[in-house]
Design an enzyme around this catalytic site. Structure first.
Site, PDB file in Angstrom:
ATOM      1  N   HIS A  43       0.902  -1.179  -0.019  1.00  0.00           N
ATOM      2  CA  HIS A  43       0.098   0.056  -0.007  1.00  0.00           C
ATOM      3  C   HIS A  43       1.018   1.323   0.008  1.00  0.00           C
ATOM      4  CE1 HIS A  43      -3.920   1.880   1.516  1.00  0.00           C
ATOM      5  NE2 HIS A  43      -3.376   2.952   0.986  1.00  0.00           N
ATOM      6  N   GLU A  70      -2.625  -1.658  -3.140  1.00  0.00           N
ATOM      7  CA  GLU A  70      -3.625  -0.949  -2.551  1.00  0.00           C
ATOM      8  C   GLU A  70      -3.191   0.661  -2.680  1.00  0.00           C
ATOM      9  OE1 GLU A  70      -5.077  -4.146   0.786  1.00  0.00           O
ATOM     10  OE2 GLU A  70      -3.930  -2.182   1.321  1.00  0.00           O
ATOM     11  N   HIS A 190      -8.490  -5.532   7.238  1.00  0.00           N
ATOM     12  CA  HIS A 190      -7.893  -4.463   8.266  1.00  0.00           C
ATOM     13  C   HIS A 190      -8.125  -4.849   9.673  1.00  0.00           C
ATOM     14  CE1 HIS A 190      -6.852  -0.289   8.910  1.00  0.00           C
ATOM     15  NE2 HIS A 190      -7.520  -0.448  10.003  1.00  0.00           N
TER      16      HIS A 190
END
Length: 237
Positions: A43, A70, A190
């Protein structure tokens, strides 16, 4: 079996804290795949405080499983993804200064923008996923964007589970059922951990993939990364 993609951002954070190349992000990516992970997630953020844009380029020939990038689809990010062409791009609406991702897309308000970005990625044969809260109207909105998958933002589930409130899974079940009905694949991520991952997997129909970074790396400090990867794989069967 639900696939496990290991987010290696925290490895890059540790590397960047001292400069140099220890720990070696490329070697860790090779190792987690060797240990059985089905993919590698990164990410990159605009300030490159952990994963750098060049890391994404360098990882491309190393990741032989699934490569998931991401990020917030600002132009710099879009250009990177189109250059690297990962297996999957996951669109996350995080602000430049966000410590970590903290909300899913408003797929209704951002419909036109998401449609445009997703079409560009799909023209380049990159599977798309968008980060969403377990809200049915947002799932319906996601379908309109043309995305291949959604990624359920699981912080609320993880928090409720830690309090002993297993009913916190219900919105996620409903969101997954609707997504399946709308023929969108379901990913999740998450705050998933060894404590909650098996319960989540057992209750979410057709969960295709989970992306886990922070918890997995923290657990690995005590148990070793090879052991932890295989513990996740066992719980995801």
């Amino acid at each position: 079996m639900t696939k496990l993609s290991v987010n290696i951002n925290k490895i890059a954070t540790l590397r960047n804290s001292r400069g140099g190349n220890v720990p070696n992000v490329m070697q860790v990516a090779k190792d987690v795949q060797h240990f059985g992970a089905h993919g590698v997630t990164i990410h990159p953020r605009p300030d490159e405080r952990h994963i750098r844009y060049q890391d994404a380029r360098d990882l491309k020939p190393i990741v032989y499983t699934e490569f998931n990038i991401e990020g917030n689809p600002v132009q710099k990010f879009i250009d990177l993804v189109l250059e690297v062409k990962p297996t999957q791009v996951t669109l996350v609406p995080d602000a430049d200064d966000a410590l970590t991702s903290n909300a899913g897309w408003d797929t209704i308000k951002n419909k036109s923008f998401l449609i445009e970005v997703i079409q560009e990625f799909k023209r380049n044969d990159i599977r798309t996923s968008i980060f969403v809260d377990p809200v049915l109207s947002m799932i319906e909105g996601a379908k309109i964007t043309g995305t291949d998958r959604i990624e359920l933002y699981t912080e609320a589930f993880a928090h409720q589970y830690s309090l002993g409130n297993k009913s916190g899974i219900q919105p996620y079940i409903e969101a997954a059922v609707l997504s399946n009905q709308l023929e969108m694949g379901v990913n999740a991520g998450h705050d998933l951990s060894l404590d909650n991952i098996q319960f989540f997997k057992e209750n979410i129909p057709n969960l295709l993939e989970v992306s886990i970074g922070h918890a997995l790396i923290c657990e690995s400090l005590y148990l070793g990364i090879e052991n932890v990867v295989n513990m996740y794989l066992h719980k995801l069967k």
